[in-house]
Write a protein that holds these residues in place. Structure first.
Motif, PDB file in Angstrom:
ATOM      1  N   GLU A  88     -21.370  31.733 -32.054  1.00  0.00           N
ATOM      2  CA  GLU A  88     -20.443  32.598 -32.781  1.00  0.00           C
ATOM      3  C   GLU A  88     -18.994  32.134 -32.658  1.00  0.00           C
ATOM      4  OE1 GLU A  88     -21.073  36.564 -31.464  1.00  0.00           O
ATOM      5  OE2 GLU A  88     -23.153  36.656 -32.167  1.00  0.00           O
ATOM      6  N   ALA A  89     -18.728  31.259 -31.686  1.00  0.00           N
ATOM      7  CA  ALA A  89     -17.357  30.790 -31.484  1.00  0.00           C
ATOM      8  C   ALA A  89     -16.983  29.666 -32.440  1.00  0.00           C
ATOM      9  CB  ALA A  89     -17.180  30.323 -30.038  1.00  0.00           C
ATOM     10  N   ILE A  90     -17.946  29.154 -33.199  1.00  0.00           N
ATOM     11  CA  ILE A  90     -17.693  27.987 -34.039  1.00  0.00           C
ATOM     12  C   ILE A  90     -16.690  28.288 -35.149  1.00  0.00           C
ATOM     13  CG2 ILE A  90     -19.622  28.435 -35.618  1.00  0.00           C
ATOM     14  CD1 ILE A  90     -18.528  24.976 -34.349  1.00  0.00           C
ATOM     15  N   GLY A  91     -16.744  29.512 -35.724  1.00  0.00           N
ATOM     16  CA  GLY A  91     -15.823  29.855 -36.807  1.00  0.00           C
ATOM     17  C   GLY A  91     -14.373  29.810 -36.367  1.00  0.00           C
ATOM     18  N   ARG A  92     -14.098  30.411 -35.227  1.00  0.00           N
ATOM     19  CA  ARG A  92     -12.728  30.408 -34.702  1.00  0.00           C
ATOM     20  C   ARG A  92     -12.295  28.993 -34.338  1.00  0.00           C
ATOM     21  NH1 ARG A  92     -13.658  33.878 -31.375  1.00  0.00           N
ATOM     22  NH2 ARG A  92     -13.981  32.678 -29.465  1.00  0.00           N
ATOM     23  N   TYR A  93     -13.220  28.227 -33.772  1.00  0.00           N
ATOM     24  CA  TYR A  93     -12.894  26.848 -33.411  1.00  0.00           C
ATOM     25  C   TYR A  93     -12.538  26.032 -34.656  1.00  0.00           C
ATOM     26  CZ  TYR A  93     -13.446  21.935 -32.379  1.00  0.00           C
ATOM     27  OH  TYR A  93     -13.223  20.588 -32.298  1.00  0.00           O
ATOM     28  N   VAL A  94     -13.329  26.168 -35.725  1.00  0.00           N
ATOM     29  CA  VAL A  94     -13.087  25.386 -36.939  1.00  0.00           C
ATOM     30  C   VAL A  94     -11.723  25.712 -37.534  1.00  0.00           C
ATOM     31  CG1 VAL A  94     -13.841  25.008 -39.321  1.00  0.00           C
ATOM     32  CG2 VAL A  94     -15.516  25.012 -37.475  1.00  0.00           C
ATOM     33  N   ALA A  95     -11.348  26.993 -37.513  1.00  0.00           N
ATOM     34  CA  ALA A  95     -10.033  27.378 -38.033  1.00  0.00           C
ATOM     35  C   ALA A  95      -8.923  26.685 -37.241  1.00  0.00           C
ATOM     36  CB  ALA A  95      -9.876  28.896 -37.970  1.00  0.00           C
ATOM     37  N   ASP A  96      -9.054  26.680 -35.917  1.00  0.00           N
ATOM     38  CA  ASP A  96      -8.059  26.006 -35.073  1.00  0.00           C
ATOM     39  C   ASP A  96      -8.085  24.497 -35.301  1.00  0.00           C
ATOM     40  OD1 ASP A  96      -7.367  28.447 -34.002  1.00  0.00           O
ATOM     41  OD2 ASP A  96      -8.607  28.217 -32.199  1.00  0.00           O
ATOM     42  N   PHE A  97      -9.280  23.957 -35.479  1.00  0.00           N
ATOM     43  CA  PHE A  97      -9.430  22.516 -35.701  1.00  0.00           C
ATOM     44  C   PHE A  97      -8.762  22.096 -37.006  1.00  0.00           C
ATOM     45  CE2 PHE A  97     -12.075  19.095 -37.630  1.00  0.00           C
ATOM     46  CZ  PHE A  97     -11.767  18.073 -36.740  1.00  0.00           C
ATOM     47  N   GLU A  98      -8.993  22.852 -38.072  1.00  0.00           N
ATOM     48  CA  GLU A  98      -8.384  22.542 -39.367  1.00  0.00           C
ATOM     49  C   GLU A  98      -6.858  22.590 -39.271  1.00  0.00           C
ATOM     50  OE1 GLU A  98      -9.659  21.677 -42.264  1.00  0.00           O
ATOM     51  OE2 GLU A  98     -11.791  21.829 -41.811  1.00  0.00           O
ATOM     52  N   ALA A  99      -6.354  23.596 -38.562  1.00  0.00           N
ATOM     53  CA  ALA A  99      -4.902  23.711 -38.401  1.00  0.00           C
ATOM     54  C   ALA A  99      -4.353  22.516 -37.625  1.00  0.00           C
ATOM     55  CB  ALA A  99      -4.566  25.019 -37.682  1.00  0.00           C
ATOM     56  N   ALA A 100      -5.100  22.069 -36.612  1.00  0.00           N
ATOM     57  CA  ALA A 100      -4.663  20.922 -35.811  1.00  0.00           C
ATOM     58  C   ALA A 100      -4.648  19.647 -36.647  1.00  0.00           C
ATOM     59  CB  ALA A 100      -5.584  20.753 -34.604  1.00  0.00           C
ATOM     60  N   ILE A 101      -5.647  19.477 -37.514  1.00  0.00           N
ATOM     61  CA  ILE A 101      -5.693  18.305 -38.395  1.00  0.00           C
ATOM     62  C   ILE A 101      -4.495  18.311 -39.343  1.00  0.00           C
ATOM     63  CG2 ILE A 101      -6.935  17.266 -40.341  1.00  0.00           C
ATOM     64  CD1 ILE A 101      -8.216  16.540 -37.737  1.00  0.00           C
ATOM     65  N   ASP A 102      -4.210  19.469 -39.938  1.00  0.00           N
ATOM     66  CA  ASP A 102      -3.064  19.579 -40.855  1.00  0.00           C
ATOM     67  C   ASP A 102      -1.758  19.256 -40.135  1.00  0.00           C
ATOM     68  OD1 ASP A 102      -4.642  20.270 -43.002  1.00  0.00           O
ATOM     69  OD2 ASP A 102      -4.430  22.434 -42.695  1.00  0.00           O
ATOM     70  N   GLU A 103      -1.620  19.792 -38.937  1.00  0.00           N
ATOM     71  CA  GLU A 103      -0.396  19.572 -38.169  1.00  0.00           C
ATOM     72  C   GLU A 103      -0.258  18.101 -37.774  1.00  0.00           C
ATOM     73  OE1 GLU A 103       1.581  20.946 -33.899  1.00  0.00           O
ATOM     74  OE2 GLU A 103      -0.053  22.125 -34.777  1.00  0.00           O
ATOM     75  N   ALA A 104      -1.376  17.491 -37.347  1.00  0.00           N
ATOM     76  CA  ALA A 104      -1.340  16.082 -36.956  1.00  0.00           C
ATOM     77  C   ALA A 104      -1.006  15.192 -38.146  1.00  0.00           C
ATOM     78  CB  ALA A 104      -2.684  15.681 -36.353  1.00  0.00           C
ATOM     79  N   ALA A 105      -1.587  15.507 -39.311  1.00  0.00           N
ATOM     80  CA  ALA A 105      -1.322  14.711 -40.510  1.00  0.00           C
ATOM     81  C   ALA A 105       0.154  14.787 -40.898  1.00  0.00           C
ATOM     82  CB  ALA A 105      -2.201  15.205 -41.658  1.00  0.00           C
ATOM     83  N   GLU A 106       0.704  15.976 -40.824  1.00  0.00           N
ATOM     84  CA  GLU A 106       2.120  16.152 -41.163  1.00  0.00           C
ATOM     85  C   GLU A 106       3.015  15.412 -40.170  1.00  0.00           C
ATOM     86  OE1 GLU A 106       5.349  19.805 -41.747  1.00  0.00           O
ATOM     87  OE2 GLU A 106       3.190  20.225 -41.709  1.00  0.00           O
ATOM     88  N   LYS A 107       2.647  15.488 -38.894  1.00  0.00           N
ATOM     89  CA  LYS A 107       3.424  14.806 -37.862  1.00  0.00           C
ATOM     90  C   LYS A 107       3.377  13.292 -38.062  1.00  0.00           C
ATOM     91  CE  LYS A 107       5.695  15.049 -33.884  1.00  0.00           C
ATOM     92  NZ  LYS A 107       7.006  15.732 -33.764  1.00  0.00           N
TER      93      LYS A 107
END
Length: 393
Positions: A133-152
């Motif tokens: 059940e924790a996978i949904g929350r993890y994926v949201a954080d993961f997607e945000a981290a990818i976006d942030e890393a790409a922008e950086k």
């Protein structure tokens, strides 16, 4: 955060991942050896039989496996970007779907999907605490981290682009990767490398236990048989047997009533307790075909500590210990077989400078893949999932 999922008519993650890479995750032991390279495996076997460190020999094999599997991941991305609309935005949803729908014994499908989410089996235990059940929350954080890393990366290194495609195709289909695509690809490659690095130590150990013992006993002229239908009582051996109170990696029927049991482990000097634990499980007699057979146990380890406790424990039960760190340990083992069970072979009296070329000639005639018959890479991966931390004793 809503995660996009694929159209039901579009390819799945499994469809996009090439079969040549999947063999290194799920194939039989024989297929695995052939994919990595039979000659490379034989070179490693010969080196270990000449006293070299198993880790030194398996490191190039690990690099080959990582390189080939990395190529499969890159191919997955190329196919995904070419065949699935908005692949970069949908890949997390596709990965989650594959994890949720994978069959219980389809570990490889789960591993590949985990890599696309920046996970390994070990990090699922540690980060998600094995909670689906924790996978949904993890994926949201993961997607945000990818976006942030790409922008950086874009700010730090500029608007870098990569071109990926299949040039042998007549149409030369290609796609352009931006920083977000690149971040997703490199994250998947990093997770894949970490997972394989973590499992290889245990997996190669298990594979080479069979390869080394099978090669050694075949070199002495013994024939491998299936214990389930074997009727012969001399000159034959089998691998990975377990019965009653004993376990062994190989069993050799020298002649009626005379049996050698082998236990091999690539054990470092800091793990002497493992050797003593193995010794405590062996008895001198066991039942075979309705009668008692006299058995001698041969423990083959990397090195032993200087304390001598393990050696004394072996002497108490009449077992023999041979150290693979000794350059000519195969001759010593052959000699011990002669002393204890009457085995006679030219290797026992061979000069030092003749042993290497002799073993190389013998090895060239042996189908080492056959020693892995019935062994699945997926099973070995599963048994070693807990070792991904990369700790090395």
């Amino acid at each position: 955060m809503k995660v996009d999922v694929r159209n039901r008519n579009s390819p799945s993650i499994n469809d996009l991942f090439p079969e040549g890479g999947r063999i290194l995750l799920t194939g039989s032991g024989r297929e695995f050896v052939e994919r990595i390279g039979t000659e490379a495996i034989k070179h490693a076997i010969l080196s270990v039989m000449m006293g070299e460190n198993i880790r030194t020999q398996t490191e190039p094999l690990s690099r080959r496996r990582i390189a080939i599997t990395s190529g499969a991941v890159v191919t997955l991305f190329a196919r995904g970007l070419l065949e699935v609309g908005d692949f970069t935005d949908k890949v997390s949803g596709m990965a989650v779907e594959q994890i949720a729908t994978a069959k219980r014994n389809d570990k490889a499908s789960v591993w590949i999907a985990q890599w696309l989410l920046g996970l390994t089996a070990k990090s699922v235990q540690n980060v998600l605490r094995s909670n689906p059940e924790a996978i949904g929350r993890y994926v949201a954080d993961f997607e945000a981290a990818i976006d942030e890393a790409a922008e950086k990366c874009r700010d730090e290194f500029g608007d870098l682009r990569m071109t990926l495609g299949f040039y042998e195709n007549a149409k030369r289909k290609r796609v352009e990767l931006n920083w977000k695509d690149i971040a997703r690809l490199t994250t998947a490659l990093g997770s894949q490398t970490l997972a394989i690095r973590g499992s290889d130590k245990s997996m190669y150990g298990k594979l080479f236990e069979r390869l080394i013992l099978g090669t050694f006993l075949s070199t002495l002229g013994f024939e491998r048989v299936n214990p389930l239908n074997n009727r012969r009582t001399s000159g034959v051996f089998w691998l990975s047997d377990s019965s009653d109170l004993r376990e062994s990696d190989a069993t050799l029927l020298v002649k009626p009533g005379k049996v050698a049991r082998f236990d091999i482990g690539f054990i470092g000097i800091g793990n002497s307790e493992i050797s003593k634990d193995k010794l405590s499980r062996y008895a001198r007699e066991f039942e075979m075909a309705g009668g008692k057979s006299s058995s001698v146990t041969f423990i083959i380890v990397d090195r032993l500590p200087k304390s001598g406790k393990t050696q004394r424990a072996a002497e108490q039960i009449g077992a023999e210990i041979v150290q693979m760190s000794m350059q000519f340990w195969v001759r010593e083992l052959a000699q011990k077989l002669g002393e204890r069970l009457g085995v006679r072979h030219e290797l026992q009296t061979m000069d030092d400078d003749a042993i290497g070329s002799y073993l190389e000639r013998k090895l060239s005639l042996i189908q080492v893949q056959d020693f892995l018959r019935g062994v699945s890479v997926e099973e070995l991966e599963e048994s070693s999932e807990g070792s991904e931390s990369g700790n090395d004793e």
